[in-house]
Design a protein around this motif. Structure first.
Motif, mmCIF file in Angstrom:
data_model
loop_
_atom_site.group_PDB
_atom_site.id
_atom_site.type_symbol
_atom_site.label_atom_id
_atom_site.label_comp_id
_atom_site.label_asym_id
_atom_site.label_seq_id
_atom_site.Cartn_x
_atom_site.Cartn_y
_atom_site.Cartn_z
ATOM 1 N N LEU A 34 0.835 -1.210 0.000
ATOM 2 C CA LEU A 34 0.000 0.000 0.000
ATOM 3 C C LEU A 34 0.871 1.262 0.000
ATOM 4 C CD1 LEU A 34 -2.897 1.107 0.029
ATOM 5 C CD2 LEU A 34 -2.742 1.228 2.512
ATOM 6 N N ARG A 35 1.968 1.219 0.746
ATOM 7 C CA ARG A 35 2.882 2.376 0.731
ATOM 8 C C ARG A 35 3.403 2.598 -0.683
ATOM 9 N NH1 ARG A 35 5.521 -0.350 5.207
ATOM 10 N NH2 ARG A 35 4.496 0.315 7.127
ATOM 11 N N GLY A 36 3.769 1.498 -1.335
ATOM 12 C CA GLY A 36 4.260 1.588 -2.713
ATOM 13 C C GLY A 36 3.197 2.157 -3.646
ATOM 14 N N LYS A 39 2.919 5.768 -3.164
ATOM 15 C CA LYS A 39 4.023 6.462 -3.833
ATOM 16 C C LYS A 39 3.771 6.578 -5.328
ATOM 17 C CE LYS A 39 8.432 5.189 -3.171
ATOM 18 N NZ LYS A 39 9.493 4.385 -2.539
ATOM 19 N N THR A 40 3.214 5.523 -5.890
ATOM 20 C CA THR A 40 2.872 5.543 -7.309
ATOM 21 C C THR A 40 1.916 6.696 -7.620
ATOM 22 O OG1 THR A 40 3.123 3.154 -7.425
ATOM 23 C CG2 THR A 40 1.875 4.181 -9.190
ATOM 24 N N TYR A 248 5.037 -7.465 -10.984
ATOM 25 C CA TYR A 248 4.373 -6.984 -9.778
ATOM 26 C C TYR A 248 4.746 -5.546 -9.475
ATOM 27 C CZ TYR A 248 1.613 -10.770 -7.997
ATOM 28 O OH TYR A 248 0.604 -11.670 -7.833
ATOM 29 N N THR A 249 3.874 -4.890 -8.747
ATOM 30 C CA THR A 249 4.155 -3.546 -8.300
ATOM 31 C C THR A 249 5.355 -3.617 -7.353
ATOM 32 O OG1 THR A 249 3.111 -1.541 -7.487
ATOM 33 C CG2 THR A 249 2.593 -3.543 -6.286
ATOM 34 N N ASN A 250 6.219 -2.610 -7.415
ATOM 35 C CA ASN A 250 7.405 -2.542 -6.564
ATOM 36 C C ASN A 250 8.570 -3.411 -7.055
ATOM 37 O OD1 ASN A 250 8.361 -1.106 -4.307
ATOM 38 N ND2 ASN A 250 8.457 -3.011 -3.155
ATOM 39 N N ALA A 251 8.415 -4.054 -8.217
ATOM 40 C CA ALA A 251 9.501 -4.902 -8.731
ATOM 41 C C ALA A 251 10.640 -4.049 -9.275
ATOM 42 C CB ALA A 251 8.972 -5.827 -9.827
ATOM 43 N N GLY A 252 10.332 -2.791 -9.617
ATOM 44 C CA GLY A 252 11.358 -1.902 -10.157
ATOM 45 C C GLY A 252 11.133 -1.522 -11.610
ATOM 46 N N LYS A 253 9.923 -1.696 -12.108
ATOM 47 C CA LYS A 253 9.630 -1.394 -13.516
ATOM 48 C C LYS A 253 9.897 0.071 -13.852
ATOM 49 C CE LYS A 253 5.366 -2.740 -13.147
ATOM 50 N NZ LYS A 253 5.480 -3.130 -11.727
#
Ligand code: GDP
Ligand code: MG
Length: 474
Positions: A34-36, A39-40, A248-253
């Motif tokens: 959720l924090r990520g 940030k998005t 996935y979200t937060n993977a570094g895309k």
């Protein structure tokens, strides 16, 4: 999209209830996600407030005491309660610095610590409303956060329609709740998630929402047919080098996207002014020109109603010539995440698109020895994979070289001749091709070039036409 980000980011506090059947690890992972996601959306997450309960409080999600605590945190009041010391500790540095300032003029809306409360569950309209009133600022629940992200990522008309359906379904009951509280004149929640699904909220009653959803569903059905023909046309057309980042979200895309494309650099460039903000060209420029797009990330615990709109936004990955499937190798659950991503990609029909697995964040996997071990294991399992860290320039260079090698497989070498009278076309050659060799004689210039077959033949056609004109006029 760019215009939506404000000068200084809005500050968010993450709030969550831990139910008895949720382990500490699961709970922490969900909070992190959720924090990520916050940030998005451009929020600065300045704190986290959690509570263990056997059930959500029916009135306001958190218990009465926690809601008061939350209010004090939101307003940046000094906090003698030791339980809040841990809260302040969990706040980020800049958040803590801000909190200090806020202490000097508590309750002043200009200096308060938090602009929005992010709740890590989907809560009822009345719970949201009460939490908003008692917490003293806007509330977005998990579903609303995700809807807003989908909304920003949806580019094709079908994806936009799909996301709007989900937003209408979500907003409907909440608008009624808002209308009930505000009375007959109606009111409008200022929340970010409310934008776009219909600005004149008070005017949209249940019936109208139902009609709009039906209309959108019909549009989607019609678009389906159109999309298939469009796609066939595109596949037959010139092979644009397009890479889509998935995972996935937060993977570094987004980090990889920025590293490979130089992000802002190209926004001002006229060539790309028409491209969507999430589509950028590889930078420095390459032959062929490679376009990259970031897709909406996979999310754990995706609310069921949002699965369709998620797949719809992801469908655009099918248009890519290559998928970079980014995996956070330091995440304990990465193998399952990888399998889920591959499965969904197959479901939407993207199995025909070539795919490279990129195991990112290797720098977060223990010491160098442990990293080498993990890398060897991954290479054994996925022979063509890349194992890297977005934080290492050398790794970014390798990824870039891999991408270019992929697209250069299909390039051809050729020779073209430009008469002295045609030297105005010189620029086009350097723009479209890699020039391997150039030599001049009495009549003009020879270029040995490398480029996409379609581009080479298109240039030859252009050259023939120019030559014809020159000959007929002389
Ligand atoms: N240590 C480390 N952090 C990374 C790496 N790649 C990305 N990150 C961080 O991971 C977080 C999520 O990255 P982001 O690109 O936003 O992920 P996305 O959701 O897939 O777009 C950010 O805080 C990044 O700075 C990496 O290779 N190593
Ligand atoms: Mg991202």
């Amino acid at each position: 999209m760019q215009s939506e980000t404000k000068e200084s980011p809005a500050r968010a506090v993450v709030a969550a209830v831990q139910l008895p059947n949720v382990s500490d690890i699961e709970f922490e992972l969900s909070l992190n996600e959720l924090r990520g996601l916050g940030k998005t959306l451009g929020f600065e997450v300045v704190g986290t407030i959690t509570q263990k309960r056997v059930a959500f409080d029916t009135t306001g999600y958190l218990g009465v005491g926690k809601r008061q605590e939350l209010r004090r945190f939101v307003e940046g009041e000094p906090e003698p309660d030791p339980s809040l010391a841990s809260l302040a500790l969990r706040a980020t540095k800049s958040g803590a610095a801000r909190a200090k300032e806020a202490v000097q003029s508590a309750a002043d809306p200009e200096t308060r610590r938090v602009d929005v409360i992010l709740v890590d569950h989907e809560i009822s309209p009345s719970q949201a409303r009460n939490l908003e009133i008692e917490g003293g600022c806007e509330v977005m629940d998990r579903t609303m956060v995700i809807l807003e992200i989908f909304h920003r990522h949806a580019r094709s008309p079908a994806a936009r329609a799909q996301v709007e359906i989900a937003r209408l379904g979500y907003m409907g009951p909440r608008l009624r709740e808002a209308a009930k509280i505000a009375g007959p004149q109606g009111t409008q929640r200022s929340c970010t998630g409310g934008r776009g699904a219909g600005e004149s909220h008070s005017a949209l009653d249940r019936q109208k929402i139902r009609e709009r959803i039906k209309e959108l569903q019909q549009e989607i059905a019609a678009m389906d047919v159109e999309r298939k023909t469009q796609r066939a046309r595109r596949q037959a057309g010139q092979g644009l080098a397009r890479v889509a980042l998935v995972g996935y979200t937060n993977a570094g895309k987004s980090t990889l996207m920025r590293a490979l494309t130089g992000s802002e650099v190209l926004v001002a460039n006229k060539l790309f002014a028409t491209l969507d903000t999430t589509v950028r060209a590889l930078h420095p420029e390459s032959v062929p020109r490679v376009l990259m797009s970031d897709t909406v990330g996979f999310i754990e615990n995706l609310p069921h109603d949002l699965v369709a709109s998620f797949k719809s936004t992801l469908e655009e990955a099918k248009e890519a010539s290559l998928l970079l499937h980014v995996v956070d190798a330091s995440d304990p659950g990465f193998e399952r995440q990888l399998a889920v991503t591959d499965k969904v990609l197959d479901e939407i029909g993207a199995q025909i698109v070539p795919r490279i697995h990129v195991f990112n964040k290797i720098d977060c996997v223990g010491d160098l020895e442990a990293q080498a071990e993990v890398e060897a294991k991954l290479r054994g399992q996925y022979p063509d994979c890349m194992v890297l860290s977005a934080r290492r320039d050398g790794d970014i260079e390798k990824l870039r070289a891999t991408l270019l090698a992929f697209f250069r497989r299909d390039l051809i070498e050729s020779e073209v001749f430009l008469a002295w009278s045609e030297q105005n076309l010189r620029r086009n050659i350097f723009d479209a091709f890699e020039v391997l060799d150039e030599r001049a004689d009495d009549a003009g210039t020879f270029f040995r070039i490398r480029g996409q077959p379609e581009m080479v033949s298109a240039f030859r056609t252009q050259l023939d036409r120019t030559t014809d004109r020159t000959e007929s006029s002389s």
